[in-house]
Write a protein that holds these residues in place. Structure first.
Motif, PDB file in Angstrom:
ATOM      1  N   ARG A 471      -3.172  -8.414 -10.725  1.00 14.75           N
ATOM      2  CA  ARG A 471      -3.843  -7.129 -10.587  1.00 14.75           C
ATOM      3  C   ARG A 471      -4.177  -6.888  -9.123  1.00 14.75           C
ATOM      4  O   ARG A 471      -4.716  -7.759  -8.436  1.00 14.75           O
ATOM      5  CB  ARG A 471      -5.127  -7.100 -11.417  1.00 14.75           C
ATOM      6  CG  ARG A 471      -4.925  -7.327 -12.909  1.00 14.75           C
ATOM      7  CD  ARG A 471      -4.395  -6.092 -13.600  1.00 14.75           C
ATOM      8  NE  ARG A 471      -5.397  -5.034 -13.682  1.00 14.75           N
ATOM      9  CZ  ARG A 471      -5.172  -3.837 -14.210  1.00 14.75           C
ATOM     10  NH1 ARG A 471      -3.951  -3.537 -14.679  1.00 14.75           N
ATOM     11  NH2 ARG A 471      -6.122  -2.936 -14.260  1.00 14.75           N
ATOM     12  N   VAL A 472      -3.853  -5.704  -8.635  1.00 17.23           N
ATOM     13  CA  VAL A 472      -4.148  -5.310  -7.264  1.00 17.23           C
ATOM     14  C   VAL A 472      -4.827  -3.945  -7.313  1.00 17.23           C
ATOM     15  O   VAL A 472      -4.230  -2.966  -7.771  1.00 17.23           O
ATOM     16  CB  VAL A 472      -2.871  -5.233  -6.404  1.00 17.23           C
ATOM     17  CG1 VAL A 472      -3.220  -4.763  -4.993  1.00 17.23           C
ATOM     18  CG2 VAL A 472      -2.170  -6.578  -6.359  1.00 17.23           C
ATOM     19  N   ASP A 473      -6.078  -3.917  -6.873  1.00 16.36           N
ATOM     20  CA  ASP A 473      -6.825  -2.652  -6.837  1.00 16.36           C
ATOM     21  C   ASP A 473      -6.809  -1.942  -8.188  1.00 16.36           C
ATOM     22  O   ASP A 473      -6.599  -0.724  -8.285  1.00 16.36           O
ATOM     23  CB  ASP A 473      -6.256  -1.729  -5.752  1.00 16.36           C
ATOM     24  CG  ASP A 473      -6.359  -2.339  -4.362  1.00 16.36           C
ATOM     25  OD1 ASP A 473      -7.316  -3.092  -4.129  1.00 16.36           O
ATOM     26  OD2 ASP A 473      -5.474  -2.069  -3.533  1.00 16.36           O
ATOM     27  N   LEU A 505       5.198  -3.093   1.313  1.00 18.11           N
ATOM     28  CA  LEU A 505       4.212  -3.831   2.079  1.00 18.11           C
ATOM     29  C   LEU A 505       4.935  -4.721   3.090  1.00 18.11           C
ATOM     30  O   LEU A 505       6.110  -5.049   2.921  1.00 18.11           O
ATOM     31  CB  LEU A 505       3.361  -4.704   1.150  1.00 18.11           C
ATOM     32  CG  LEU A 505       2.529  -3.954   0.093  1.00 18.11           C
ATOM     33  CD1 LEU A 505       1.892  -4.954  -0.856  1.00 18.11           C
ATOM     34  CD2 LEU A 505       1.462  -3.114   0.762  1.00 18.11           C
ATOM     35  N   PRO A 506       4.242  -5.149   4.148  1.00 16.10           N
ATOM     36  CA  PRO A 506       4.863  -6.103   5.070  1.00 16.10           C
ATOM     37  C   PRO A 506       5.364  -7.365   4.369  1.00 16.10           C
ATOM     38  O   PRO A 506       6.289  -8.013   4.821  1.00 16.10           O
ATOM     39  CB  PRO A 506       3.721  -6.415   6.053  1.00 16.10           C
ATOM     40  CG  PRO A 506       2.861  -5.198   6.030  1.00 16.10           C
ATOM     41  CD  PRO A 506       2.916  -4.704   4.613  1.00 16.10           C
ATOM     42  N   LEU A 507       4.718  -7.678   3.241  1.00 16.04           N
ATOM     43  CA  LEU A 507       5.154  -8.824   2.453  1.00 16.04           C
ATOM     44  C   LEU A 507       6.640  -8.753   2.145  1.00 16.04           C
ATOM     45  O   LEU A 507       7.351  -9.753   2.155  1.00 16.04           O
ATOM     46  CB  LEU A 507       4.350  -8.870   1.143  1.00 16.04           C
ATOM     47  CG  LEU A 507       4.856  -9.741  -0.005  1.00 16.04           C
ATOM     48  CD1 LEU A 507       4.763 -11.204   0.381  1.00 16.04           C
ATOM     49  CD2 LEU A 507       4.047  -9.491  -1.254  1.00 16.04           C
ATOM     50  N   ASN A 508       7.132  -7.539   1.875  1.00 22.17           N
ATOM     51  CA  ASN A 508       8.520  -7.390   1.473  1.00 22.17           C
ATOM     52  C   ASN A 508       9.512  -7.708   2.593  1.00 22.17           C
ATOM     53  O   ASN A 508      10.710  -7.765   2.363  1.00 22.17           O
ATOM     54  CB  ASN A 508       8.765  -5.955   0.972  1.00 22.17           C
ATOM     55  CG  ASN A 508       8.025  -5.687  -0.325  1.00 22.17           C
ATOM     56  OD1 ASN A 508       7.800  -6.611  -1.097  1.00 22.17           O
ATOM     57  ND2 ASN A 508       7.636  -4.452  -0.549  1.00 22.17           N
ATOM     58  N   ARG A 509       9.017  -7.864   3.797  1.00 17.56           N
ATOM     59  CA  ARG A 509       9.916  -8.194   4.883  1.00 17.56           C
ATOM     60  C   ARG A 509      10.152  -9.694   5.013  1.00 17.56           C
ATOM     61  O   ARG A 509      10.845 -10.133   5.923  1.00 17.56           O
ATOM     62  CB  ARG A 509       9.360  -7.644   6.207  1.00 17.56           C
ATOM     63  CG  ARG A 509       9.367  -6.117   6.264  1.00 17.56           C
ATOM     64  CD  ARG A 509       9.282  -5.642   7.707  1.00 17.56           C
ATOM     65  NE  ARG A 509       8.005  -5.978   8.324  1.00 17.56           N
ATOM     66  CZ  ARG A 509       6.936  -5.173   8.307  1.00 17.56           C
ATOM     67  NH1 ARG A 509       6.998  -4.011   7.682  1.00 17.56           N
ATOM     68  NH2 ARG A 509       5.827  -5.525   8.894  1.00 17.56           N
ATOM     69  N   ILE A 527      -3.439 -13.282  -4.074  1.00 17.46           N
ATOM     70  CA  ILE A 527      -2.619 -13.960  -3.074  1.00 17.46           C
ATOM     71  C   ILE A 527      -1.363 -14.474  -3.767  1.00 17.46           C
ATOM     72  O   ILE A 527      -1.409 -14.918  -4.918  1.00 17.46           O
ATOM     73  CB  ILE A 527      -3.381 -15.135  -2.449  1.00 17.46           C
ATOM     74  CG1 ILE A 527      -4.663 -14.651  -1.783  1.00 17.46           C
ATOM     75  CG2 ILE A 527      -2.517 -15.901  -1.454  1.00 17.46           C
ATOM     76  CD1 ILE A 527      -5.648 -15.764  -1.544  1.00 17.46           C
ATOM     77  N   VAL A 528      -0.256 -14.400  -3.094  1.00  9.31           N
ATOM     78  CA  VAL A 528       0.969 -15.014  -3.589  1.00  9.31           C
ATOM     79  C   VAL A 528       1.372 -16.124  -2.621  1.00  9.31           C
ATOM     80  O   VAL A 528       1.335 -15.936  -1.401  1.00  9.31           O
ATOM     81  CB  VAL A 528       2.111 -13.984  -3.750  1.00  9.31           C
ATOM     82  CG1 VAL A 528       2.441 -13.313  -2.437  1.00  9.31           C
ATOM     83  CG2 VAL A 528       3.365 -14.654  -4.327  1.00  9.31           C
ATOM     84  N   VAL A 529       1.706 -17.279  -3.170  1.00  9.12           N
ATOM     85  CA  VAL A 529       2.177 -18.419  -2.381  1.00  9.12           C
ATOM     86  C   VAL A 529       3.643 -18.641  -2.738  1.00  9.12           C
ATOM     87  O   VAL A 529       3.987 -18.790  -3.913  1.00  9.12           O
ATOM     88  CB  VAL A 529       1.358 -19.691  -2.673  1.00  9.12           C
ATOM     89  CG1 VAL A 529       1.893 -20.872  -1.853  1.00  9.12           C
ATOM     90  CG2 VAL A 529      -0.120 -19.454  -2.379  1.00  9.12           C
ATOM     91  N   LEU A 547      -1.784  -9.739  -1.365  1.00  7.16           N
ATOM     92  CA  LEU A 547      -1.127  -8.613  -2.022  1.00  7.16           C
ATOM     93  C   LEU A 547      -1.892  -7.306  -1.799  1.00  7.16           C
ATOM     94  O   LEU A 547      -1.358  -6.237  -2.070  1.00  7.16           O
ATOM     95  CB  LEU A 547      -0.980  -8.889  -3.514  1.00  7.16           C
ATOM     96  CG  LEU A 547       0.137  -9.874  -3.878  1.00  7.16           C
ATOM     97  CD1 LEU A 547       0.147 -10.128  -5.372  1.00  7.16           C
ATOM     98  CD2 LEU A 547       1.485  -9.359  -3.433  1.00  7.16           C
ATOM     99  N   SER A 548      -3.116  -7.396  -1.337  1.00  9.29           N
ATOM    100  CA  SER A 548      -3.866  -6.173  -1.033  1.00  9.29           C
ATOM    101  C   SER A 548      -3.413  -5.559   0.280  1.00  9.29           C
ATOM    102  O   SER A 548      -3.316  -4.340   0.413  1.00  9.29           O
ATOM    103  CB  SER A 548      -5.368  -6.476  -0.976  1.00  9.29           C
ATOM    104  OG  SER A 548      -5.829  -6.920  -2.231  1.00  9.29           O
ATOM    105  N   THR A 549      -3.128  -6.419   1.261  1.00  9.56           N
ATOM    106  CA  THR A 549      -2.756  -5.909   2.585  1.00  9.56           C
ATOM    107  C   THR A 549      -1.299  -6.162   2.937  1.00  9.56           C
ATOM    108  O   THR A 549      -0.758  -5.511   3.834  1.00  9.56           O
ATOM    109  CB  THR A 549      -3.622  -6.577   3.657  1.00  9.56           C
ATOM    110  OG1 THR A 549      -3.323  -7.990   3.707  1.00  9.56           O
ATOM    111  CG2 THR A 549      -5.095  -6.402   3.357  1.00  9.56           C
ATOM    112  N   GLY A 550      -0.675  -7.109   2.230  1.00  6.05           N
ATOM    113  CA  GLY A 550       0.697  -7.466   2.560  1.00  6.05           C
ATOM    114  C   GLY A 550       0.822  -8.367   3.762  1.00  6.05           C
ATOM    115  O   GLY A 550       1.933  -8.741   4.158  1.00  6.05           O
ATOM    116  N   GLU A 551      -0.314  -8.756   4.350  1.00  6.68           N
ATOM    117  CA  GLU A 551      -0.276  -9.593   5.550  1.00  6.68           C
ATOM    118  C   GLU A 551      -0.301 -11.070   5.175  1.00  6.68           C
ATOM    119  O   GLU A 551      -0.722 -11.449   4.082  1.00  6.68           O
ATOM    120  CB  GLU A 551      -1.479  -9.263   6.449  1.00  6.68           C
ATOM    121  CG  GLU A 551      -1.557  -7.818   6.894  1.00  6.68           C
ATOM    122  CD  GLU A 551      -0.425  -7.456   7.849  1.00  6.68           C
ATOM    123  OE1 GLU A 551       0.191  -8.379   8.417  1.00  6.68           O
ATOM    124  OE2 GLU A 551      -0.174  -6.246   8.029  1.00  6.68           O
TER     125      GLU A 551
END
Length: 632
Positions: A471-473, A505-509, A527-529, A547-551
């Motif tokens: 769950r995110v937001d 999100l930046p995560l996708n990069r 958080i995803v690890v 996962l909230s910020t993608g950072e």
């Protein structure tokens, strides 16, 4: 002082990391040597007779009890520094206290008296109190286990007798008959009162020079302990009444340690009875380890009730092929482990008792049935097992009965479960497509989610390798990790289930390929690890993302243990912080603080299966303690 003797033929010159130089003593349990650490610190090394701890369960019990002993406060006790096995020989390393034993001192110089005796009585009681607060009993307190050190009396050899008691067979008694409480002779449960009895017997010897129940053959001593009144002739009047009460035949008639200390020191104190050690919690799917009481370089401080890295209960056996997947669920207050193997068989285990629940669950035939995923979910207050195999066949099982409820084809070979619109859903990944199915009907709940790719080369198409739902937001989000290569610039994708759209999100990069993945929470943010190859497939790395910020989140990428050898990982909360537990192919399990990237405790190794190949892992909590369950 203790008379040191040179090593005799047959004595080891080294054990573990410790160089042995002289013999401090020998007894029925084993031999004690003067040793030295690699840094040159003198230590006492007790090597137990190998016949004392021969069975795997007894060895695990010895390690567990000895590790608990390491938590005892060091005042008035010799600090336990290390425990281990070498060539099946158990050993325990403790602080070396220079000085004679109480047994030797009384024999050479006569009974103690006056303030010296008072200090001895108070110091040994204080040591017992510290031992009990750590959750263990001494069970073998006697004059030879009290060292008269330069800074006062010190109690040694605590926490061993219980382990050895379980390891012996037949009618053998573990302990010294003249100082054993009646309940131990009668094979009744021991408690703090058992140590009170042994303390009083030791004080009788210290103040009189003779034992409280005479000498002679062992049967005569045991008969006197069980039936005769103690011989306290020669003991000072101020101690007789107190020692007489402490030597009562029934444990409930003896004073507590707090009561004894209050009378000896003249101070009022809380007279609550100190409880004995809590019963060990048993159960593991294949091997279960507890996370640590303290980190090596991480700000965690909450100690669990069982020491770090020790197996909990027995090894569960029964599978005929490698364990390929594990899941855990709480069923009517009972933790149930579900394990699947490469032969297509599932089994259910009670994590506390180690018992297999019901019959094996079959249906994924060997020809097509290598089970790749097992997850557990809830629907209509009923626990369900979802299992998928490499042929993309999925089965739905009732966790309580073990009955197969449904069987579906083409649902994917990578599975996860989640909630959407208040109902449970199954998330399946196959190829570059992620699909969401309603449970328990198996019907498609929304349009498929497709992993985008930007190359026309078919070989560059991503393949879903890992799935998670979180769950995110306030909204349900699916995280998909992919096998990819340098021709693709995204290895992790996130989707909003409500809209079916990919979240940019930046995560996708993150580039490369994802082999393992898990989710966690910290301060309300998911958080995803992930673990896998980096861009150009040149290195392996573990990364954590918000996962909230993608950072990027935390510093797990800096951990030196993150190498290609990682076979499985899981996340668990330890002292309120996100923690990663990962296993190498050689069977070594390591614990990482996500925030700092530092290891917590020492690497965990299963000494019973040193070559065990870890194939799966999951994590849970038992009475608040984090537990990781490892399949081999």
């Amino acid at each position: 002082m203790v008379a040191l003797r040179p090593l005799a033929p047959g004595d080891p010159s080294r054990i573990g990391n410790y160089q042995l130089s002289e013999v401090l003593g020998r007894g029925g349990q084993g031999s004690v040597y003067l040793g030295e650490t690699p840094a040159g610190r003198p230590v006492a090394v007790k090597i137990l007779n190998d016949q004392m701890v021969t069975e795997p369960a007894a060895r695990r019990r010895f390690l567990r009890e000895s590790e608990i002993a390491r938590r005892v406060a060091v005042f008035c006790t010799a600090q336990v520094l290390d425990v281990g096995f070498e060539a099946n020989r158990p050993y325990l390393v403790s602080e070396y206290i220079q000085g004679p034993s109480l047994q030797q001192l009384v024999t050479d110089e006569g009974p103690r008296a006056g303030s010296s005796l008072d200090r001895l009585a108070v110091s040994t009681l204080t040591a017992l109190s510290a031992i009990h607060r750590a959750g263990i009993l001494h069970r073998d307190l006697k004059p030879s286990n009290v060292i008269m050190g330069r800074e006062g009396p010190v109690v040694i050899d605590f926490g061993i007798a219980r382990s050895l008691e379980h390891a012996t067979t037949g009618s053998a008694l573990v302990g010294t008959p003249a100082y054993m409480a009646p309940e131990l002779i009668g094979r009744e449960p021991a408690g703090p009162g058992s140590d009170v009895f042994s303390w009083a017997s030791t004080m009788v010897f210290a103040s009189t020079g003779h034992t409280a129940f005479g000498g002679g053959p062992v049967p005569a001593i045991l008969h006197a302990v069980l039936n005769a009144e103690p011989d306290m002739s020669g003991a000072p009047d101020r101690l007789r009444r107190l020692l007489s009460r402490a030597l009562a035949k029934r444990p409930d008639d003896r004073p507590t340690i707090d009561e004894l200390l209050a009378e000896l020191t003249g101070h009022e104190t809380d007279t609550h009875r100190v409880p004995g050690p809590a019963p060990a919690r048993h159960g593991q799917a294949t091997t279960a380890f507890l996370p640590p009481p303290q980190p090596t370089a991480s700000p965690l401080s909450t100690p669990p009730s069982v020491p770090f890295g020790q197996p909990v209960g027995e090894i569960f056996t029964g599978h005929t092929a490698a364990i390929t997947s594990l899941a855990i669920d709480d069923l009517e207050g009972r933790s149930v482990v579900v394990s699947a193997d490469a032969d297509g068989t599932l089994r259910r285990w009670d994590l506390f008792t180690g018992q297999q629940l019901g019959e094996p669950m079959r249906g994924h035939e060997r020809a097509r049935g290598h089970i790749t995923s097992v997850v557990v979910t809830q629907s209509d207050r009923r626990s369900l097992i979802v299992s998928g195999d490499r042929s993309e066949r999925v089965r739905l099982w009732d966790l309580t009965s073990g009955d197969c409820l449904e069987e579906w084809d083409q649902k994917g070979n990578v599975l996860a479960v989640g909630q959407w619109d208040g109902r449970p859903v199954l998330i399946g990944g196959r190829g570059a497509v992620v699909e969401i199915f309603d449970l328990p009907t198996g019907r498609l709940a929304c349009r498929p989610l497709t992993i985008p790719f930007y190359r026309h080369d078919p070989g560059a198409r991503p393949v879903v390798s890992q799935l998670a739902a979180t769950r995110v937001d306030g909204r349900t989000v699916i995280v998909a990790g992919c096998y990819a290569d340098h021709r693709l610039n995204r290895a992790v994708w996130t989707f909003d289930v409500a809209t079916g759209e990919a979240l940019h999100l930046p995560l996708n990069r993150q580039e490369g390929s994802i082999d393992l993945m898990a989710t966690a929470q910290h301060d309300g943010q998911p958080i995803v690890v992930s673990y896998g190859r980096t861009r150009w497939m040149r290195a392996w790395a573990m990364r954590a993302w918000s996962l909230s910020t993608g950072e990027a989140f935390g510093k797990v990428e800096q951990a030196r243990s993150v190498r290609r050898t990682i076979a499985s990982l899981a996340t668990v909360r330890l002292a309120g912080r996100p923690t990663v537990v990962h296993a190498a192919h050689d069977g070594t399990v390591r614990v990482l603080d996500v925030l700092t990237g530092q290891h917590i405790g020492q690497p965990i190794r299963d000494h019973e299966r040193p070559a065990g190949h870890v194939t799966s892992m999951t994590a849970t909590h038992i009475a608040g303690d984090p537990v990781v369950v490892v399949g081999r």
